[in-house]
Design a protein around this motif. Structure first.
Motif, short mmCIF file in Angstrom:
data_model
loop_
_atom_site.label_atom_id
_atom_site.label_comp_id
_atom_site.label_asym_id
_atom_site.label_seq_id
_atom_site.Cartn_x
_atom_site.Cartn_y
_atom_site.Cartn_z
N ARG A 13 0.83 -1.20 0.00
CA ARG A 13 0.00 0.00 0.00
C ARG A 13 0.87 1.25 0.00
NH1 ARG A 13 -4.74 -0.81 3.00
NH2 ARG A 13 -5.14 1.43 2.70
N LYS A 14 0.31 2.34 -0.48
CA LYS A 14 0.96 3.64 -0.37
C LYS A 14 1.16 3.95 1.11
CE LYS A 14 0.24 8.51 -1.66
NZ LYS A 14 -0.65 9.44 -2.41
N ALA A 15 2.37 4.37 1.49
CA ALA A 15 2.69 4.56 2.90
C ALA A 15 3.27 5.95 3.15
CB ALA A 15 3.67 3.50 3.37
N TYR A 16 2.71 6.66 4.12
CA TYR A 16 3.27 7.92 4.61
C TYR A 16 4.16 7.59 5.81
CZ TYR A 16 -0.31 10.17 1.77
OH TYR A 16 -1.09 10.59 0.73
N PHE A 17 5.25 8.34 5.97
CA PHE A 17 6.16 7.98 7.05
C PHE A 17 6.77 9.20 7.73
CE2 PHE A 17 8.65 8.16 3.17
CZ PHE A 17 9.81 8.83 3.55
N ASN A 18 7.14 9.00 9.00
CA ASN A 18 7.93 9.94 9.79
C ASN A 18 9.18 9.21 10.26
OD1 ASN A 18 5.90 12.37 11.56
ND2 ASN A 18 5.48 11.43 9.59
N ILE A 19 10.25 9.97 10.50
CA ILE A 19 11.47 9.40 11.09
C ILE A 19 11.82 10.22 12.32
CG2 ILE A 19 13.91 8.89 10.76
CD1 ILE A 19 13.37 8.53 7.79
N ILE A 20 12.01 9.52 13.45
CA ILE A 20 12.35 10.14 14.72
C ILE A 20 13.74 9.67 15.14
CG2 ILE A 20 11.65 10.49 17.12
CD1 ILE A 20 9.63 11.51 15.07
N ASP A 21 14.56 10.60 15.59
CA ASP A 21 15.91 10.30 16.09
C ASP A 21 15.84 10.07 17.59
OD1 ASP A 21 18.67 10.25 16.62
OD2 ASP A 21 18.73 12.43 16.85
N ILE A 22 16.30 8.90 18.05
CA ILE A 22 16.38 8.60 19.48
C ILE A 22 17.85 8.57 19.85
CG2 ILE A 22 15.74 6.99 21.31
CD1 ILE A 22 13.61 5.86 19.44
N GLN A 23 18.29 9.58 20.62
CA GLN A 23 19.69 9.72 20.97
C GLN A 23 20.13 8.67 21.99
OE1 GLN A 23 19.51 14.62 20.61
NE2 GLN A 23 20.26 13.66 22.48
N VAL A 38 13.22 14.10 12.67
CA VAL A 38 14.10 14.14 11.50
C VAL A 38 13.30 14.61 10.30
CG1 VAL A 38 15.69 12.83 10.04
CG2 VAL A 38 15.53 12.30 12.47
N ILE A 39 12.32 13.82 9.89
CA ILE A 39 11.37 14.23 8.86
C ILE A 39 10.00 13.66 9.21
CG2 ILE A 39 12.95 14.53 6.92
CD1 ILE A 39 12.20 11.70 6.05
N PRO A 40 8.95 14.43 8.93
CA PRO A 40 8.93 15.83 8.52
C PRO A 40 9.36 16.74 9.68
CG PRO A 40 6.80 14.74 8.12
CD PRO A 40 7.60 13.87 9.03
N THR A 41 9.46 18.04 9.41
CA THR A 41 9.71 19.01 10.45
C THR A 41 8.46 19.87 10.62
OG1 THR A 41 10.51 20.80 9.02
CG2 THR A 41 12.10 19.10 9.67
N VAL A 42 8.51 20.80 11.55
CA VAL A 42 7.35 21.67 11.78
C VAL A 42 7.06 22.53 10.56
CG1 VAL A 42 7.57 21.76 14.27
CG2 VAL A 42 8.87 23.37 12.88
N TYR A 43 8.04 22.70 9.67
CA TYR A 43 7.84 23.51 8.47
C TYR A 43 7.07 22.76 7.40
CZ TYR A 43 11.39 26.45 10.62
OH TYR A 43 12.09 27.23 11.49
N ASP A 44 6.94 21.45 7.56
CA ASP A 44 6.27 20.64 6.55
C ASP A 44 4.77 20.54 6.76
OD1 ASP A 44 8.67 20.05 5.25
OD2 ASP A 44 9.10 18.42 6.63
N VAL A 45 4.25 21.22 7.76
CA VAL A 45 2.83 21.30 8.07
C VAL A 45 2.26 19.91 8.34
CG1 VAL A 45 0.60 22.28 7.44
CG2 VAL A 45 2.69 23.41 6.70
N ASP A 46 1.68 19.24 7.33
CA ASP A 46 0.97 17.99 7.61
C ASP A 46 1.73 16.74 7.17
OD1 ASP A 46 0.75 18.17 4.89
OD2 ASP A 46 -1.43 18.32 4.84
N GLY A 47 2.91 16.89 6.59
CA GLY A 47 3.72 15.73 6.25
C GLY A 47 3.28 14.96 5.02
N ARG A 48 2.40 15.53 4.20
CA ARG A 48 1.85 14.77 3.07
C ARG A 48 2.87 14.58 1.95
NH1 ARG A 48 -2.97 15.74 1.50
NH2 ARG A 48 -3.61 16.84 3.39
N PHE A 85 0.88 12.37 8.32
CA PHE A 85 0.96 12.80 9.71
C PHE A 85 2.30 13.47 9.94
CE2 PHE A 85 2.94 8.72 9.52
CZ PHE A 85 3.82 8.59 10.57
N ASN A 86 2.39 14.24 11.01
CA ASN A 86 3.62 14.97 11.32
C ASN A 86 3.76 15.05 12.83
OD1 ASN A 86 5.77 16.67 11.59
ND2 ASN A 86 5.02 18.25 10.21
N LEU A 87 4.71 14.29 13.38
CA LEU A 87 4.92 14.24 14.82
C LEU A 87 5.83 15.35 15.33
CD1 LEU A 87 5.43 10.39 15.33
CD2 LEU A 87 3.37 11.72 15.78
N SER A 88 6.41 16.14 14.43
CA SER A 88 7.42 17.11 14.86
C SER A 88 6.86 18.15 15.81
CB SER A 88 8.06 17.79 13.65
OG SER A 88 7.10 18.53 12.92
#
Length: 682
Positions: A558-568, A576-586, A623-626
């Protein structure tokens, strides 16, 4: 003494003169506009059918007048004059008129089209393009796309304006056309809607491993090299439809056929209050669009939290949107467990455009979450309220609960009483932490030196210092500590998320690169070292001199939307992506079987050292978790700012931070996670 007396007044005069010049630049900035409206397409010549673009012109004229534009400063380009050459000439003429500090609006009403990508900067291999009067609808042998006005070309032109207008200037772009689409969904006339224009037997380049994804051109911004982003004009683009959507015409108050975005811009700017931001104006556009064109989603990108044609930046408090108005008592919102929304969370619904809930004058109604999935929540309203549509309110969290198991915090007994009381009170009212000396997770060690109050956030289990926060002001110190603890609690939740769904099986890896970074934040890839060069005992290992790009692949169905989070290594997290500038992450999605290298995001490495994780979360909706991820204290590490400043990707950014891989194996509906583990060394 005489010389001192003589020259002091002169110095004051010079300083006053300079201040006056800068003030006058802001107050008396000229405002220029270019309205491009193409409605009378010659269907026999190009295949494009006529639309009602001419009716958009008075609407935009009215909006410009409300914004203080003089008639003599508004240029018009319509129909047969708006060929590709005509559009370029008009933009160059507009460019020749503007000066630093001026305000510019460029409006386009006409068809939109997808056309074969000519430089490999699009994940689907297609450029978005404005359809000039002489651009063809159908592919002919040998056509190179030169009569279409590609997004890359428009981006370069906008970049020129931003450089010339400078940091006090503003440029707005209104695009009342389709981004793409392959058919109609109703009786309303569509602006665009033709199949993509591609050569015979064409295969999109972006599906190969070495192509950049998401429409971001790694070469764009070249005209701005040597120019700091701080010296560029503010830029905001309003689009009539999101990517892969059609843009429908509607009817104005006199029952004339008009562009839906043009009409909503006219209505929104006529209702604008002094001091409102572009985001707040866009909320009005969304509300109008929900009635006039309910099947499309307008989009906004850029410096959206600045005051309209002003220099003030407004901090927007995190909010969520209505996704389903089930009744006058029950609604759904687009935030769930990953945003810290769980059963019992209290939600306040406020007027669209509300920046902060500093007072409750804008609150319409409150409610309590009764159930929550990862991305959505059901809210039962405290009082019945009939929301007109999904754009009738913004949802703000009054209390957030990330987990029932709170982080245990131990306070240093040597802590000053005012600091201790402030922290105890704040932690007691938090939803993610509790004060406890019984096997604590975190110890807050305290010391005071020369008036500065310093707190070391320490992992109590390993006696490892995680973060240092220092401030003379107790209130600010408390806020930074709570932000840090919040981020730490979120990190625990994000790390524990472990789901598998074969439909959304997206994986990632880091590819080593060497790049040259320019002052404006853009960069150029110089070469690719061998992938094996980063492997040490089969584990990817990066030093502070290394750089990398992110490669993502969708093995799902299926078509998949994704976010990447950095865990230090210290447990803190960064988007990481999206950022707050990307609004809704589409923009961040992959079709089944697709692979993309994200050449818009350069990953760099720094302390803390140790094993780090990039966690990828994939699902079926954007979606956008940033915005949900809280920063930790006053740290500047982990900038995570691949600034996607506008819908045309005028400028690239960088991302500061980051094997055997571990794929999650639990099953959850429409969600999949993946962990990429690597090591950072000095």
């Amino acid at each position: 003494m005489f010389k001192d007396t003589k020259f002091k007044p002169m110095k004051k005069s010079i300083i006053f003169f300079i201040v006056a010049v800068f003030s006058l630049t802001s107050v008396f900035a000229e405002k220029y506009a270019l309205i491009i409206a193409i409605g009378e397409y010659d269907q026999s010549l190009t295949g494009w059918y006529p639309i009602s673009a001419q009716n958009d012109v008075p609407l935009i004229e009215h909006a410009l007048a409300d914004l203080g534009f003089e008639e003599t400063n508004v240029m018009f380009l319509t129909d047969a004059d708006a060929t590709k050459e005509g559009i370029m000439n008009a933009m160059n003429e507009l460019y020749s008129k503007v000066e630093p500090g001026d305000h510019v609006v460029i409006h386009y009403s006409g068809h939109g089209h997808q056309i074969f990508d000519d430089n490999g900067d699009e994940i689907d291999g297609l450029d978005e393009a404005l359809v000039s009067y002489d651009a063809p609808m159908n592919m002919t042998e040998g056509y190179d796309g030169s009569l279409h006005f590609r997004d890359d070309e428009l981006g370069e032109m906008i970049n020129k304006f931003r450089i010339k207008l400078g940091p006090s200037g503003h440029i707005l772009l209104f695009l009342d056309s389709c981004h793409s689409g392959t058919g109609t969904r109703g009786a309303a006339k569509v602006r665009g809607g033709a199949p993509p224009l591609v050569p015979e037997n064409w295969t999109p380049q972006a599906k190969s491993d070495d192509k950049v994804g998401f429409g971001i051109n790694s070469d764009q911004g070249s005209n701005a090299r040597g120019v700091s982003t701080e010296n560029l004009a503010k830029f905001v683009v309003f689009s009539g439809a999101s990517a892969n959507e059609l843009n429908y015409e509607t009817y104005d108050d006199e029952d004339n056929a008009v562009g839906s975005l043009s009409y909503c811009i006219y209505k929104a700017f006529s209702q604008m209050q002094e001091g409102e931001t572009y985001r707040q104006v866009f909320a009005k556009i969304m509300a109008e669009m929900a009635t006039k064109a309910p099947f499309q989603n307008p989009a906004i990108e850029g410096d959206i939290d600045y005051v309209v044609f002003g220099g003030d930046y407004s901090i927007q408090e995190e909010y969520f949107s209505l996704t389903n108005v089930k009744s006058d008592s029950i609604v759904e919102i687009n935030g769930g467990r990953l945003a810290g929304i769980n059963p019992g969370t209290i939600i306040a619904f406020a007027q669209p455009g509300t920046a902060k809930l500093t007072d409750y004058s804008n609150v319409i109604v409150t409610g309590k979450v009764t159930s929550a999935s990862n991305f959505t929540s059901k809210v039962v309203l405290d009082n019945k309220n009939k929301f007109k549509n999904d754009q009738s309110a913004w949802a703000f969290i009054q209390t957030r609960t990330f987990t029932d198991q709170k982080v245990k915090i131990s306070l240093d007994p040597k802590m000053d009483e005012d600091v201790k009381v402030a922290l105890e009170d704040e932690i007691a009212h938090s939803s993610f932490a509790t004060v406890s000396d019984d096997n604590p997770d975190i110890t807050l060690n305290y010391r005071k030196s020369r008036g500065a109050k310093t707190i070391n956030v320490t992992d109590a289990h390993y006696n490892q210092n995680l973060h240092k926060i220092s401030n003379a002001d107790t209130k600010t110190l408390k806020a930074d500590v709570m932000s840090t603890l919040n981020n730490y609690a979120q990190g625990i939740i994000i790390k524990d998320i472990d789901f598998y769904d074969e439909n959304f099986d997206v994986v990632m890896e880091l590819i080593p690169v060497k790049a040259e970074i320019y002052e404006d934040g853009s960069f150029e890839i110089l070469y690719y070292p061998e992938p094996e060069s980063i492997l040490v005992n089969e584990i990817p290992e990066f030093s502070t001199s290394n750089m990398a790009l992110i490669k993502v692949t969708n093995y799902g169905t299926r078509k998949a939307y994704f976010n990447i989070i950095d865990i230090q290594p210290d447990g803190f997290i960064n988007p990481v992506i999206p950022t707050v500038y990307d609004v809704d992450g589409r923009e961040y999605y992959l079709e089944p079987g697709e692979t993309a290298v994200l050449k818009n995001t350069l990953v760099m490495f720094g302390p803390p050292y140790g094993n780090e994780i990039f966690k990828l979360i994939a699902t079926d909706k954007p979606f956008n978790l940033s915005a949900t991820i809280q920063s930790h204290g006053n740290s500047t590490r982990g900038d995570a700012s691949n600034i996607f400043e506008n819908a045309l990707q005028v400028q690239n950014g960088q991302n500061s931070r980051g094997a055997s891989t571990v794929s999650a194996k639990k099953r959850d509906e429409k969600m999949c996670t993946y962990e990429y583990t690597f090591k950072i060394i000095e």
